[in-house]
Design a protein around this motif. Structure first.
Motif, PDB file in Angstrom:
ATOM      1  N   LYS A 164       0.847  -1.193   0.000  1.00 17.34           N
ATOM      2  CA  LYS A 164       0.000   0.000   0.000  1.00 17.34           C
ATOM      3  C   LYS A 164       0.885   1.247   0.000  1.00 17.34           C
ATOM      4  N   TYR A 165       1.216   1.701  -1.194  1.00 12.96           N
ATOM      5  CA  TYR A 165       2.034   2.903  -1.367  1.00 12.96           C
ATOM      6  C   TYR A 165       1.380   3.783  -2.426  1.00 12.96           C
ATOM      7  N   ALA A 166       1.497   5.093  -2.236  1.00  7.45           N
ATOM      8  CA  ALA A 166       0.911   6.031  -3.193  1.00  7.45           C
ATOM      9  C   ALA A 166       1.828   6.303  -4.371  1.00  7.45           C
ATOM     10  N   GLU A 167       3.135   6.161  -4.156  1.00  7.02           N
ATOM     11  CA  GLU A 167       4.102   6.449  -5.217  1.00  7.02           C
ATOM     12  C   GLU A 167       5.402   5.705  -4.938  1.00  7.02           C
ATOM     13  N   PRO A 168       6.235   5.482  -5.963  1.00  7.09           N
ATOM     14  CA  PRO A 168       7.460   4.688  -5.797  1.00  7.09           C
ATOM     15  C   PRO A 168       8.401   5.198  -4.711  1.00  7.09           C
ATOM     16  N   ALA A 169       8.521   6.497  -4.577  1.00  7.95           N
ATOM     17  CA  ALA A 169       9.462   7.035  -3.582  1.00  7.95           C
ATOM     18  C   ALA A 169       9.116   6.571  -2.173  1.00  7.95           C
ATOM     19  N   LYS A 170       7.839   6.324  -1.923  1.00  9.48           N
ATOM     20  CA  LYS A 170       7.411   5.917  -0.587  1.00  9.48           C
ATOM     21  C   LYS A 170       7.914   4.521  -0.224  1.00  9.48           C
ATOM     22  N   VAL A 171       8.181   3.685  -1.229  1.00  8.62           N
ATOM     23  CA  VAL A 171       8.647   2.329  -0.949  1.00  8.62           C
ATOM     24  C   VAL A 171      10.046   2.368  -0.340  1.00  8.62           C
ATOM     25  N   SER A 172      10.961   3.057  -1.004  1.00  7.01           N
ATOM     26  CA  SER A 172      12.331   3.132  -0.479  1.00  7.01           C
ATOM     27  C   SER A 172      12.378   3.900   0.832  1.00  7.01           C
ATOM     28  N   GLU A 173      11.511   4.922   0.979  1.00  7.99           N
ATOM     29  CA  GLU A 173      11.460   5.661   2.247  1.00  7.99           C
ATOM     30  C   GLU A 173      11.037   4.735   3.381  1.00  7.99           C
ATOM     31  N   ASP A 174      10.067   3.882   3.113  1.00  6.56           N
ATOM     32  CA  ASP A 174       9.578   2.947   4.120  1.00  6.56           C
ATOM     33  C   ASP A 174      10.682   1.983   4.539  1.00  6.56           C
ATOM     34  N   PHE A 175      11.400   1.423   3.557  1.00  2.00           N
ATOM     35  CA  PHE A 175      12.435   0.456   3.901  1.00  2.00           C
ATOM     36  C   PHE A 175      13.645   1.133   4.556  1.00  2.00           C
ATOM     37  N   SER A 176      13.923   2.360   4.197  1.00  2.00           N
ATOM     38  CA  SER A 176      14.986   3.101   4.894  1.00  2.00           C
ATOM     39  C   SER A 176      14.643   3.241   6.373  1.00  2.00           C
ATOM     40  N   ALA A 177      13.389   3.562   6.648  1.00  2.00           N
ATOM     41  CA  ALA A 177      12.943   3.697   8.032  1.00  2.00           C
ATOM     42  C   ALA A 177      13.015   2.357   8.767  1.00  2.00           C
ATOM     43  N   ARG A 178      12.691   1.285   8.082  1.00  2.00           N
ATOM     44  CA  ARG A 178      12.760  -0.045   8.706  1.00  2.00           C
ATOM     45  C   ARG A 178      14.204  -0.410   9.060  1.00  2.00           C
ATOM     46  N   TYR A 179      15.136  -0.106   8.153  1.00  2.00           N
ATOM     47  CA  TYR A 179      16.549  -0.388   8.444  1.00  2.00           C
ATOM     48  C   TYR A 179      17.028   0.427   9.639  1.00  2.00           C
ATOM     49  N   GLU A 180      16.598   1.676   9.680  1.00  2.00           N
ATOM     50  CA  GLU A 180      17.019   2.544  10.777  1.00  2.00           C
ATOM     51  C   GLU A 180      16.463   2.054  12.112  1.00  2.00           C
ATOM     52  N   ALA A 181      15.246   1.542  12.088  1.00  2.00           N
ATOM     53  CA  ALA A 181      14.606   1.102  13.322  1.00  2.00           C
ATOM     54  C   ALA A 181      15.058  -0.288  13.764  1.00  2.00           C
TER      55      ALA A 181
END
Length: 308
Positions: free
Chosen positions: A219-236
């Motif tokens: 559930k993403y509105a645009e491609p940029a949101k996918v990498s942003e989500d996984f960046s946040a997951r790696y950070e957390a």
């Protein structure tokens, strides 16, 4: 060596003025008061970094390496050969980069410095004195740097002497012409990309992409949101094989949906159609720079064909 670092400086070539970027350092031309004919395919390829752009850039990069290497060796400085590889992928294949996504997703889990170019690794390993000599021979003296002014970006500087300068000047006739061909279309391409992604056609494509991703469980509105989500997951949560596999799966789904919706070709089409919105000076500049770019590629072929 055809990297494009943007280094800001107070040094400028000619005079710092936006008009110099689009009209060069010559006096104003009355012909610029009327818009030119529609940009030809070569100018549009240069402007949107598509079509013939990549073959031209391959020739220029390869010839630049030859000229730089020759110059460095003439100065007694060892220069490792790093010939570029021809990229025969289509524009869509290059944008989607599916093979890379299947190996490492978006590359978010890769260690810092893992993509350092071989030449940079070579230079870093040199003793201090040798590194200083190498850098001076390649980039010239700091106080000789030149620059042009880009609207919205500021001054962009580049070597005013040294082997890199000499190679670029040899291919384009002079270093200011090289700088304009290198940076002006790139700046205008960014401008057109912003217009393209704000268009109703692009927004509609994003909705189709989002629906496609939703069918795959994302559930993403645009491609940029996918990498942003996984960046946040790696950070957390830190890096893990499980998270990498999730990233790869999502990145491949992203590319697959983009291909199904035809987003890469749509963006290129939109950018080319938006070229008509450029100013008269910008259109004239692109026509001029495209002709210079084509001639530089021809010069590059001569260099490569006469290399022993």
């Amino acid at each position: 060596m055809r990297t494009r670092p943007i280094v800001r400086t107070g040094l400028v070539a000619c005079a710092v003025a936006v008009t110099l970027v689009f009209a060069g350092c010559a006096k104003s031309d009355p012909a610029l008061t009327a818009p030119p004919a529609e940009l030809d395919s070569t100018a549009l390829d240069l402007l949107t970094q598509s079509g013939s752009f990549h073959q031209h850039e391959y020739l220029l990069t390869a010839a630049e390496e030859v000229l730089v290497g020759r110059c460095m060796r003439n100065q007694g400085v060892a220069y490792p050969k790093e010939p570029p590889k021809a990229d025969t992928r289509t524009d869509e294949e290059r944008v989607l980069n599916l093979a890379e996504r299947q190996r490492q997703g978006y590359g978010l889990s890769q260690p810092n410095g893992s993509n350092v170019p071989a030449l940079d690794q070579y230079v870093r390993a040199l003793p201090v004195a040798a590194r200083t000599a190498f850098t001076r021979a390649l980039f010239g003296a700091d106080d000789q740097r030149r620059a042009i002014e880009l609207p919205g970006t500021g001054p962009v500087s580049f070597p005013g002497n040294g082997c890199l300068h000499d190679a670029q000047a040899a291919l384009f006739g002079d270093i200011l012409t090289w700088a304009r061909v290198t940076y002006v279309p790139e700046e205008l391409n960014n401008k057109l990309a912003a217009l393209a992604t704000a268009s109703p056609e692009y927004k509609q494509a994003m909705r189709r992409w989002s629906t496609c991703m939703n069918h795959r469980g994302y559930k993403y509105a645009e491609p940029a949101k996918v990498s942003e989500d996984f960046s946040a997951r790696y950070e957390a949560n830190g890096k893990s094989k499980e998270l990498l596999q999730q990233e790869i799966k999502a990145a491949v789904a992203d590319a697959t949906c983009a291909q199904q919706v035809d987003i890469p070709d749509l963006v290129i089409h939109l950018k080319k159609s938006k070229a008509a919105t450029l100013s008269v000076a910008e259109l004239h500049s692109m026509s001029e720079l495209a002709a210079v770019w084509s001639q530089a590629a021809t010069t590059a072929e001569v260099v490569l064909n006469t290399t022993g």
